[in-house]
Design an enzyme around this catalytic site. Structure first.
Site, PDB file in Angstrom:
ATOM      1  N   SER A  82       0.626  -1.036   0.029  1.00 22.45           N
ATOM      2  CA  SER A  82       0.011  -0.079   0.130  1.00 22.45           C
ATOM      3  C   SER A  82       0.915   1.321   0.199  1.00 22.45           C
ATOM      4  O   SER A  82       1.744   1.266  -0.825  1.00 22.45           O
ATOM      5  CB  SER A  82      -0.796  -0.122   1.210  1.00 22.45           C
ATOM      6  N   ASP A 131      -0.673  -4.935  -3.440  1.00 20.19           N
ATOM      7  CA  ASP A 131      -1.946  -4.346  -3.493  1.00 20.19           C
ATOM      8  C   ASP A 131      -2.023  -2.959  -3.612  1.00 20.19           C
ATOM      9  O   ASP A 131      -2.774  -2.154  -2.780  1.00 20.19           O
ATOM     10  CB  ASP A 131      -2.685  -4.916  -2.225  1.00 20.19           C
ATOM     11  N   HIS A 141      -7.205  -6.359   2.100  1.00 19.11           N
ATOM     12  CA  HIS A 141      -6.017  -5.451   1.551  1.00 19.11           C
ATOM     13  C   HIS A 141      -4.757  -5.563   2.144  1.00 19.11           C
ATOM     14  O   HIS A 141      -3.953  -5.738   1.277  1.00 19.11           O
ATOM     15  CB  HIS A 141      -6.467  -3.921   2.004  1.00 19.11           C
TER      16      HIS A 141
END
Length: 388
Positions: free
Chosen positions: A155, A180, A351
């Protein structure tokens, strides 16, 4: 040593427990059988990493101290950068998984404003500043002759890894992995990020409470990872009556408690009320988030805008791991069709892919490194090359 670390040591926690059923992953919906409760107690970092170190970075204006966790003695260095609000401890279970598959060294870094890292200006979370931090830590660790290094980021950490690579702040860079994070999806999600942050509990009555919330809310779907990772996300308030920490919020985590209490034939509701009364009357120190992510909003655009083209422009071998193929934006879709990077989709993950499925992420990264002849397998690990 922080107050949280002291509490964990004083608690004399047992060694890392095996997961129920012998599986490599645990899920938020996992049941442990009738009459048994899941264990939400925190676990020490030392169950997963071999050592912990505070790296001092000096410059003209003073000193900054960055917390790192390390494992492994030989092979390329995998420099792990966590997502916003998380810490280096989010890589704990992944570290155990990858270190048993390939020859490598792990360095997991608490970025500024996060975890146990202490800097003079923790509010400056610009991509430029954090990228320079990464380069400075590498120089402090290895001097002018750093070993081969692969940057792996989740992220926000994935974005910082790309910015670091593009600025050539790690001269011995051999590979780049984003987990991700895709520019298009990230930019779209920024509009709703403040609402998401407001929906989270502001405080927790205990570390166990925070771990339980993280699993049952789906923020971390792997209980094993949550037990070590959440310690790096929350801190003790200075006092229970502090304005910063008004009252423990315990939302969405009583589902299983209610089921267990219904089996007690009437006595459950009394016990539940007593538990709530105890929470109100005890003068316990509460826990709150280490970083107020809502206050970092001015930096979000700088993390992600232009990220896809920056990623594609990096000349080193690249890996993109996603929780779903729907996350790809146009630039990355074209780049992937042109073979500019390797991509793997790991379904049934949230996530926090590297926490939810650490074994699968370790397998993907290990295969990538072996495929490019950057390292050698150990322990009989067999590569399974993905189709894309």
């Amino acid at each position: 040593m922080s107050a949280l670390e002291k509490q964990l040591h004083l608690g004399r926690l047992p060694p890392r427990p095996p997961l129920p059923g012998g599986g490599g992953q645990s899920g938020s919906k996992m049941r442990m059988g009738p009459g048994r409760k899941r264990d939400f107690s925190p676990v020490l970092w030392s169950q997963y990493f071999e050592s912990m170190e505070d790296v001092v970075v000096e410059n003209e204006t003073g000193k900054d101290t960055f917390r790192i966790y390390k494992s492994g003695l030989e092979g390329p260095v995998l420099l792990l950068l966590h997502g916003g609000g998380h810490s280096a401890l989010s890589w704990a279970v992944f570290t155990s998984a990858i270190i048993n598959r390939i020859q490598c060294r792990i360095v997991a870094l608490d970025l500024r404003g996060h975890g146990e890292t202490k800097v003079r200006n923790p509010e400056d979370l610009s991509a430029e500043t954090m990228s320079k931090d990464v380069g400075n830590v590498v120089e402090a660790l290895y001097g002018d002759l750093p070993p081969p290094i692969m940057l792996i980021g989740h992220s926000m950490g994935g974005a910082i890894a790309v910015h670091t690579a593009v600025a050539n702040l790690v001269p011995s860079l051999l590979g780049l992995c984003m987990i991700d994070v895709v520019e298009g999806t990230a930019m779209d999600a920024l509009n709703s990020m403040q609402n998401f942050l407001r929906s989270r509990p502001k405080t927790f009555k205990s570390l166990e409470n925070a771990i339980e919330w993280s699993v049952k809310s789906g923020q971390i779907r792997n209980l094993e990872s949550a037990r070590v990772s959440m310690v790096g996300q929350v801190k003790q308030c200075e006092g229970a009556a502090s304005p910063e920490c008004p009252k423990a919020i315990v939302e969405g985590i009583i589902e299983e408690e209610e089921e267990e209490e219904e089996d007690e034939e009437g006595g459950g509701s009394v016990n539940k009320r007593k538990k709530e009364d105890d929470t109100e009357t005890k003068k316990e120190l509460l826990y709150t988030w280490r970083i107020e992510l809502a206050k970092t909003e001015k930096y979000w655009d700088g993390w992600f805008r232009g990220l896809s083209n920056l990623f594609l422009s990096c000349p080193t071998p690249k890996l993109l791991l996603l929780a779903g193929v729907d996350r790809l934006d146009k630039d990355l879709t074209i780049g992937q069709m042109q073979g500019k990077f390797q991509m793997q989709v790991l379904p049934q993950c949230g996530h926090a892919v590297h926490e939810d499925a650490p074994d699968k992420v370790a397998e993907a990264v290990a295969t990538f490194l072996i495929r490019h002849r950057f390292t050698e397998p150990i322990g009989g690990f067999q590569c399974v090359f993905p189709a894309c």
